[in-house]
Design a protein around this motif. Structure first.
Motif, short mmCIF file in Angstrom:
data_model
loop_
_atom_site.label_atom_id
_atom_site.label_comp_id
_atom_site.label_asym_id
_atom_site.label_seq_id
_atom_site.Cartn_x
_atom_site.Cartn_y
_atom_site.Cartn_z
N GLN A 43 0.21 -12.15 -7.13
CA GLN A 43 1.45 -11.56 -6.68
C GLN A 43 1.71 -10.42 -7.70
OE1 GLN A 43 3.98 -12.62 -4.44
NE2 GLN A 43 3.94 -10.37 -4.87
N LYS A 44 1.27 -10.43 -8.88
CA LYS A 44 1.36 -9.25 -9.86
C LYS A 44 0.32 -8.22 -9.39
CE LYS A 44 1.33 -10.00 -14.53
NZ LYS A 44 0.78 -9.90 -15.95
N PHE A 45 -0.86 -8.49 -9.06
CA PHE A 45 -1.87 -7.55 -8.45
C PHE A 45 -1.21 -6.69 -7.18
CE2 PHE A 45 -5.45 -6.09 -5.72
CZ PHE A 45 -6.17 -5.36 -6.80
N ILE A 46 -0.58 -7.68 -6.37
CA ILE A 46 -0.28 -7.12 -5.14
C ILE A 46 0.96 -5.90 -5.25
CG2 ILE A 46 1.21 -7.53 -2.96
CD1 ILE A 46 -0.75 -10.17 -2.99
N ASP A 47 1.72 -6.49 -6.40
CA ASP A 47 2.98 -5.63 -6.49
C ASP A 47 2.38 -4.13 -7.56
OD1 ASP A 47 4.60 -7.38 -5.62
OD2 ASP A 47 5.09 -8.37 -7.37
N ARG A 48 1.65 -4.57 -8.19
CA ARG A 48 1.08 -3.31 -9.11
C ARG A 48 -0.11 -2.19 -8.30
NH1 ARG A 48 -0.23 -5.20 -14.87
NH2 ARG A 48 2.03 -5.10 -15.21
N TYR A 49 -0.70 -2.69 -7.37
CA TYR A 49 -1.54 -1.80 -6.87
C TYR A 49 -1.52 -2.07 -5.46
CZ TYR A 49 -3.61 -2.48 -11.30
OH TYR A 49 -3.75 -2.30 -13.01
N PRO A 50 -0.47 -1.58 -4.85
CA PRO A 50 -0.24 -1.79 -3.50
C PRO A 50 -1.06 -0.69 -2.43
CG PRO A 50 1.57 -0.16 -4.40
CD PRO A 50 0.63 -0.81 -5.55
N ASP A 51 -2.06 0.27 -2.95
CA ASP A 51 -2.76 0.97 -2.46
C ASP A 51 -4.13 0.64 -2.45
OD1 ASP A 51 -0.66 2.42 -1.37
OD2 ASP A 51 -0.78 3.58 -3.23
N SER A 52 -4.42 -0.69 -3.20
CA SER A 52 -5.84 -1.04 -3.66
C SER A 52 -6.60 -1.42 -2.29
CB SER A 52 -5.93 -2.07 -4.74
OG SER A 52 -7.18 -2.59 -4.80
N ASP A 53 -8.08 -1.00 -2.56
CA ASP A 53 -8.84 -1.38 -1.39
C ASP A 53 -8.97 -3.04 -1.29
OD1 ASP A 53 -10.46 -1.85 -3.46
OD2 ASP A 53 -12.04 -0.49 -2.78
N LYS A 54 -8.46 -3.75 -2.58
CA LYS A 54 -8.59 -5.28 -2.53
C LYS A 54 -7.28 -5.82 -1.95
CE LYS A 54 -12.69 -5.67 -4.77
NZ LYS A 54 -13.74 -6.66 -4.04
N LEU A 55 -6.41 -5.12 -1.65
CA LEU A 55 -5.08 -5.57 -1.27
C LEU A 55 -5.27 -6.54 -0.06
CD1 LEU A 55 -2.18 -5.47 -1.79
CD2 LEU A 55 -1.98 -3.95 0.21
N GLY A 56 -5.92 -6.50 0.86
CA GLY A 56 -6.29 -7.38 1.85
C GLY A 56 -6.84 -8.67 1.46
N GLU A 57 -7.75 -8.50 0.70
CA GLU A 57 -8.35 -9.74 0.30
C GLU A 57 -7.40 -10.48 -0.60
OE1 GLU A 57 -12.48 -10.80 -2.32
OE2 GLU A 57 -11.89 -8.71 -1.73
N ALA A 58 -6.53 -9.93 -1.55
CA ALA A 58 -5.55 -10.38 -2.56
C ALA A 58 -4.53 -11.19 -1.66
CB ALA A 58 -4.93 -9.36 -3.28
N ASN A 59 -4.17 -10.58 -0.45
CA ASN A 59 -3.22 -11.16 0.41
C ASN A 59 -3.68 -12.33 0.97
OD1 ASN A 59 -0.49 -9.69 0.16
ND2 ASN A 59 -1.54 -8.16 1.22
N LYS A 60 -4.78 -12.35 1.21
CA LYS A 60 -5.48 -13.48 1.95
C LYS A 60 -5.54 -14.95 0.91
CE LYS A 60 -9.81 -14.24 2.04
NZ LYS A 60 -11.32 -14.27 2.19
N TYR A 61 -5.95 -14.46 -0.36
CA TYR A 61 -6.10 -15.53 -1.25
C TYR A 61 -4.69 -15.99 -1.74
CZ TYR A 61 -10.93 -14.29 -2.22
OH TYR A 61 -12.42 -14.24 -2.07
N TYR A 62 -3.74 -14.94 -1.52
CA TYR A 62 -2.41 -15.59 -2.09
C TYR A 62 -1.77 -16.37 -0.98
CZ TYR A 62 2.68 -15.17 -3.09
OH TYR A 62 4.05 -15.47 -3.43
N ALA A 63 -2.04 -16.11 0.24
CA ALA A 63 -1.53 -17.08 1.45
C ALA A 63 -2.32 -18.52 1.31
CB ALA A 63 -1.61 -16.44 2.76
N GLU A 64 -3.61 -18.50 1.16
CA GLU A 64 -4.20 -19.77 0.93
C GLU A 64 -3.72 -20.63 -0.14
OE1 GLU A 64 -8.83 -21.06 0.03
OE2 GLU A 64 -8.47 -19.14 0.91
#
Length: 273
Positions: free
Chosen positions: A138-159
């Protein structure tokens, strides 16, 4: 040809033994600078366990020095590659805090969350690393909204969220199923189902959770003394109303109607007494 193969094998073995001897010598008797250089050499050779032993020795001498940023990152990455995931999560998180201007900060933030994700056990076990991973993503998603890892982070967060959601549901069900042996667990089940429904809005367990909440409230009434029944009947009928409003065609409605009839009967008897 065989003699050449044997000679090549012998040379390779001598090189390995020489390398091991050099490592042990530096580990035990080398200067701090020699140990640091050997640690980097082991790290670059992907011998992470050996690198970690050396980094542990040199870290106190390099605190506050420029090399410490690189050391902290390599320690974090070494633990990750050695599958020491909880430690890796901790060290990557420390790295992001200690070096906010580092070019590797975003990568470290993601790897911290990923480390806790990999350390997280099945939903039925201790959720500590799961909760750390969830907070870190959640911290990563909030801090780096333009990251190329955002999709991966969202997937892991949902899981991870689904894992905690399932755990909350199973805990609430366990309270209900054990209430025959301890009637206090009816109240605990009701609270646990309420928490699930408020913490996970739109949960896929909503229909079943409302049904089990009604069952817990109904059974609690049936196990209650006369003086406690009136307020508990009202609460149970409210639970029925909530289920019916949310899922008028619920597969649990037939049994729920039977429980409502039993509650109304108990209420009528109370009025007569």
């Amino acid at each position: 040809m065989q003699k050449i193969k044997n000679l090549a094998y012998l040379v390779a073995m001598l090189l390995v033994l020489s390398s091991c001897g050099e490592y042990q010598k530096v580990l035990n008797k080398g200067s701090v600078e020699e140990q640091y250089k050997m640690a980097v050499k082991m790290y670059e050779a992907q011998k992470y366990s050996k690198a970690l032993r050396l980094f542990e020795k040199v870290t106190p001498s390099y605190r506050g020095k420029p090399q410490m940023e690189r050391i902290q990152y390599m320690v974090s990455q070494s633990n990750f590659n050695e599958k020491n995931y909880s430690l890796a999560g901790y060290y990557f998180n420390r790295f992001t805090g200690n070096y906010p201007k580092s070019s590797k900060r975003e990568e470290a933030a993601f790897l911290s969350a990923l480390s806790y994700y990999k350390a997280a056990p099945s939903f039925s076990l201790d959720p500590t690393d799961t909760e750390k991973a969830l907070a870190s993503f959640q911290k990563f998603i909030d801090r780096y909204p333009d990251s190329d890892k955002l999709g991966e982070a969202n997937k892991y967060y949902a899981e991870l969220r689904a894992k905690l959601e399932k755990k909350a549901f199973e805990i609430a069900k366990t309270y209900y199923k054990t209430a025959d042996y301890d009637t206090r667990n009816y109240r605990a089940a009701i609270v646990a189902f309420d928490n699930l429904l408020s913490d996970y809005l739109g949960t896929k367990y909503k229909e079943e959770a409302l049904y089990y909440r009604l069952k817990a409230a109904h059974d609690f009434v049936m196990k209650s003394t006369q003086r406690r029944k009136a307020e508990r009947i009202k609460a149970a009928i409210k639970a029925y109303d909530k289920l019916k409003r949310s899922f008028p065609e619920s597969k649990f409605m037939k049994h729920s109607n039977e429980m409502l009839a039993a509650l109304n009967k108990e209420q009528e008897q109370l009025v007569k007494s």
